[in-house]
Design an enzyme around this catalytic site. Structure first.
Site, PDB file in Angstrom:
ATOM      1  N   GLU A  13      25.605  10.068 -33.402  1.00  0.00           N
ATOM      2  CA  GLU A  13      25.375  10.975 -34.535  1.00  0.00           C
ATOM      3  C   GLU A  13      25.328  12.439 -34.117  1.00  0.00           C
ATOM      4  O   GLU A  13      25.307  13.323 -34.965  1.00  0.00           O
ATOM      5  CB  GLU A  13      24.049  10.611 -35.239  1.00  0.00           C
ATOM      6  CG  GLU A  13      24.085   9.326 -36.040  1.00  0.00           C
ATOM      7  CD  GLU A  13      23.731   8.080 -35.235  1.00  0.00           C
ATOM      8  OE1 GLU A  13      23.840   8.128 -33.990  1.00  0.00           O
ATOM      9  OE2 GLU A  13      23.351   7.063 -35.830  1.00  0.00           O
ATOM     10  N   TRP A  65       0.100   3.869 -27.763  1.00  0.00           N
ATOM     11  CA  TRP A  65       1.461   3.660 -27.270  1.00  0.00           C
ATOM     12  C   TRP A  65       1.520   3.620 -25.744  1.00  0.00           C
ATOM     13  O   TRP A  65       0.891   4.410 -25.068  1.00  0.00           O
ATOM     14  CB  TRP A  65       2.381   4.786 -27.744  1.00  0.00           C
ATOM     15  CG  TRP A  65       2.832   4.604 -29.150  1.00  0.00           C
ATOM     16  CD1 TRP A  65       2.670   3.490 -29.925  1.00  0.00           C
ATOM     17  CD2 TRP A  65       3.525   5.557 -29.952  1.00  0.00           C
ATOM     18  NE1 TRP A  65       3.231   3.696 -31.156  1.00  0.00           N
ATOM     19  CE2 TRP A  65       3.759   4.952 -31.205  1.00  0.00           C
ATOM     20  CE3 TRP A  65       3.986   6.851 -29.729  1.00  0.00           C
ATOM     21  CZ2 TRP A  65       4.430   5.608 -32.235  1.00  0.00           C
ATOM     22  CZ3 TRP A  65       4.650   7.506 -30.747  1.00  0.00           C
ATOM     23  CH2 TRP A  65       4.857   6.885 -31.990  1.00  0.00           C
ATOM     24  N   LYS A  90       2.768  -1.144 -28.569  1.00  0.00           N
ATOM     25  CA  LYS A  90       1.513  -0.619 -29.100  1.00  0.00           C
ATOM     26  C   LYS A  90       0.385  -1.558 -28.691  1.00  0.00           C
ATOM     27  O   LYS A  90       0.258  -2.658 -29.218  1.00  0.00           O
ATOM     28  CB  LYS A  90       1.592  -0.486 -30.614  1.00  0.00           C
ATOM     29  CG  LYS A  90       0.751   0.643 -31.117  1.00  0.00           C
ATOM     30  CD  LYS A  90       1.185   1.107 -32.491  1.00  0.00           C
ATOM     31  CE  LYS A  90       0.422   2.379 -32.841  1.00  0.00           C
ATOM     32  NZ  LYS A  90       0.630   2.771 -34.214  1.00  0.00           N
ATOM     33  N   THR A  97      28.496   3.662 -34.867  1.00  0.00           N
ATOM     34  CA  THR A  97      27.395   3.358 -33.951  1.00  0.00           C
ATOM     35  C   THR A  97      27.499   1.870 -33.626  1.00  0.00           C
ATOM     36  O   THR A  97      28.107   1.107 -34.380  1.00  0.00           O
ATOM     37  CB  THR A  97      26.030   3.618 -34.603  1.00  0.00           C
ATOM     38  OG1 THR A  97      25.925   2.766 -35.748  1.00  0.00           O
ATOM     39  CG2 THR A  97      25.876   5.055 -35.053  1.00  0.00           C
TER      40      THR A  97
END
Ligand code: ADP
Length: 540
Positions: free
Chosen positions: A332, A445, A440, A187
């Site tokens: 992944e 959110w 936030k 990654t």
């Protein structure tokens, strides 16, 4: 009772054997680092891959050992895809856009025995070679003539064409255990050290079947596929394997990823399907718009790796008649997780309703199961409103990182993606943020992805990035960073007025900052963390 079917292991080499036997005449076209266009057929690919498999044996590469590549999309890289994995070793694709320290770390961590590289990366190889102990051999992916023009002699340096010239065309691909490792990709490590994802032959083959399906990447023998997404980034989303499975013509862009070079290739090779991240398509679209061009053959483009702005979908579809296929995935996940293909009842949608669906990352391909959960781990409803942590599981999802000290990243058998998403009643998932990038405000959110998408609809906006900036009253408030079209005099006030009515009032950023460019990471994604470091205190 056991079934009575044959037990043929799912192996990467079988894709090549199939392409050789059934699509041997199909072409593979590559723009080379040397500047010219190279073309040959699947038959030649198979023959040279067999020679390379012999060469790897001659180099003493044992099953399971890692072989690194630092290379663009091209036929020699494709040969290594099959020669390395097919012979039982592990193909380790390295991302040349990573910092040299990170590359050295990854090569050592993986203990690469050999690293193959395109001549472009010779300076990089020279600085890596002085830092690492593991590879004893570096192979320049070129012929003797070009190598002598570029490289000074070194006992560690070999030439690709010399290596395979000496070898026989005969090689019997070994009958490996389908669960053995086939390839390795790290990654990009935007947080902490890069982590290695170790794919198996089985996971790769199952991913190939699923990703090729009509409602997935929709590939066939009638396609001419241009993977612009690099072969060093999650196996070019699996397209090299898929192309072999279905017998599609392949067109590799090499190092030339600018709009003009891509456009030339698309037109001369009559590409029907392309794949890449949004930042690459921006260059292509600007080039085609400047010369008032059109796409004579390209009808579909797969866009993923980062959210595809609706403005880009509109441009491709309305101006150029190229359908956008929005997809989501991760290293992944090999990488395909969801693809935004319409269900039957959505086909009649038009205008904004249609684009609202296409802004979503799409529905699961068979093999990937997903759910969203709240901070307590309880599953949230698929109502298109509730947003939570996105978890996945499936046959091509990693269960542990390579040499990850036996620590599993899984939560009760599910892989936490690090994405925050909502899912609608049709099963269409939409990413609202990376969990580390969420905004936030007053405990609620705000989706930066939605704000960016709407801001990009303004005709004078080239790129919009929304980040969380600390705020004395609300903890965090959205801050919008914008790259304007060249020559534009757009003001912050005008842009904010444009957002009115398109997003919730309290989501509206408190300020807009115009920037020349935004920092991009090794896989073409915006480095929000860097922007937060720079602008995070703007409201304080
Ligand atoms: P990295 O190593 O940079 O994480 P990956 O390709 O594995 O590279 O990145 C996966 C992440 O990229 C996903 O978790 C998600 O945040 C983002 N991503 C991928 N595709 C999309 C998409 N279509 N829309 C939004 N985000 C996406």
């Amino acid at each position: 009772m056991q079934g009575l079917m044959m037990q043929q292991p799912l192996l990467v080499a079988s894709l090549l054997v199939h392409a050789d036997r059934h699509h041997g005449d199909q072409e593979i076209v590559s723009r080379r680092v040397e500047g010219d266009i190279h073309r040959y057929r699947y038959r030649d690919l198979a023959q040279r891959a067999r020679r390379m498999a012999n060469a790897l044996a001659a180099l003493g590469i044992e099953p399971g050992e890692r072989v690194g590549t630092l290379a663009w999309n091209g036929y020699r890289h494709m040969e290594l895809y099959f020669a390395v994995s097919g012979s039982g070793a592990v193909l380790h694709t390295l991302n040349p856009r990573l910092h040299v320290d990170q590359l050295a770390y990854i090569i050592e961590h993986a203990e690469d025995r050999v690293v193959f590289f395109d001549l472009t990366f010779l300076p990089l190889i020279e600085s890596i070679a002085s830092r690492v102990k593991s590879p004893k051999v570096f192979v320049a992916m070129t012929d003797r003539e070009h190598m002598e023009q570029t490289c000074s002699g070194s006992s560690m340096l070999m030439c690709y064409e010399d290596l395979i010239d000496l070898q026989s065309d005969e090689f019997d691909w070994p009958l490996l255990d389908e669960n053995s490792a086939s390839s390795l990709c790290y990654t990009s490590g935007t947080t902490g050290n890069p982590k290695g994802v170790l794919y198996s032959h089985r996971s790769t083959l199952l991913h190939t079947y699923a990703a090729a399906l009509p409602d997935s990447l929709n590939c066939s023998a009638r396609d001419v596929i241009l993977p612009v997404v690099p072969m060093f980034h999650v196996n070019a989303w699996g397209l090299p394997y898929i192309a072999c499975m279905v017998g599609a013509k392949l067109v590799f862009p090499g190092p030339a990823l600018d709009g003009q070079s891509l456009y030339e290739l698309i037109e001369t090779e009559q590409v029907t399907l392309s794949a890449g991240v949004p930042t690459v398509w921006q260059g292509l679209l600007s080039h085609v718009a400047e010369r008032d061009g059109a796409f004579s053959s390209m009808r579909r483009t797969i866009i993923g790796g980062a959210p595809c702005p609706t403005a880009m979908t509109v441009q491709f579809q309305e101006r150029y008649d190229v359908d956008v296929l929005h997809a989501w995935g991760m290293t992944e996940l090999s990488p395909v997780g969801t693809v935004c293909s319409f269900k039957a009842h959505q086909c009649a949608l038009s205008g904004n309703d249609r684009y609202a669906v296409q802004a979503k990352q799409g529905r699961s391909v068979f093999g990937i199961d997903m759910k969203i959960v709240d901070p307590q781990g309880d599953e949230l409803a698929w109502d298109g409103k509730a947003a939570g942590d996105l978890l996945v599981r499936g046959q091509w999802v990693t269960r542990q990182y390579f040499r990850g000290d036996d620590v599993s990243p899984l939560r009760d058998g599910w892989f936490p993606t690090g994405d925050v998403a909502k899912i609608d009643a049709d099963g269409f998932m939409q990413i609202t943020d990376r969990s580390k990038d969420v905004i936030k405000s007053g405990g609620e959110w705000i989706s930066s992805a939605d704000i960016e998408n709407v801001a990009c609809l303004h005709p004078q906006v080239t790129m919009a990035v929304c980040i969380a900036a600390r705020h004395p009253k609300w903890d965090e408030r959205p801050l919008l960073l914008v790259v304007r079209q060249p020559g534009s005099m757009l003001t912050g006030g005008e842009l904010l007025a444009f957002l009115d009515g398109k997003i919730a009032k309290w989501w509206k950023p408190d300020a807009v900052i115009f920037v020349e460019s935004v920092p991009l990471g090794a896989t073409g994604k915006v480095l929000k963390r860097q922007l937060r470091e720079q602008y995070g205190n703007y409201y304080l």
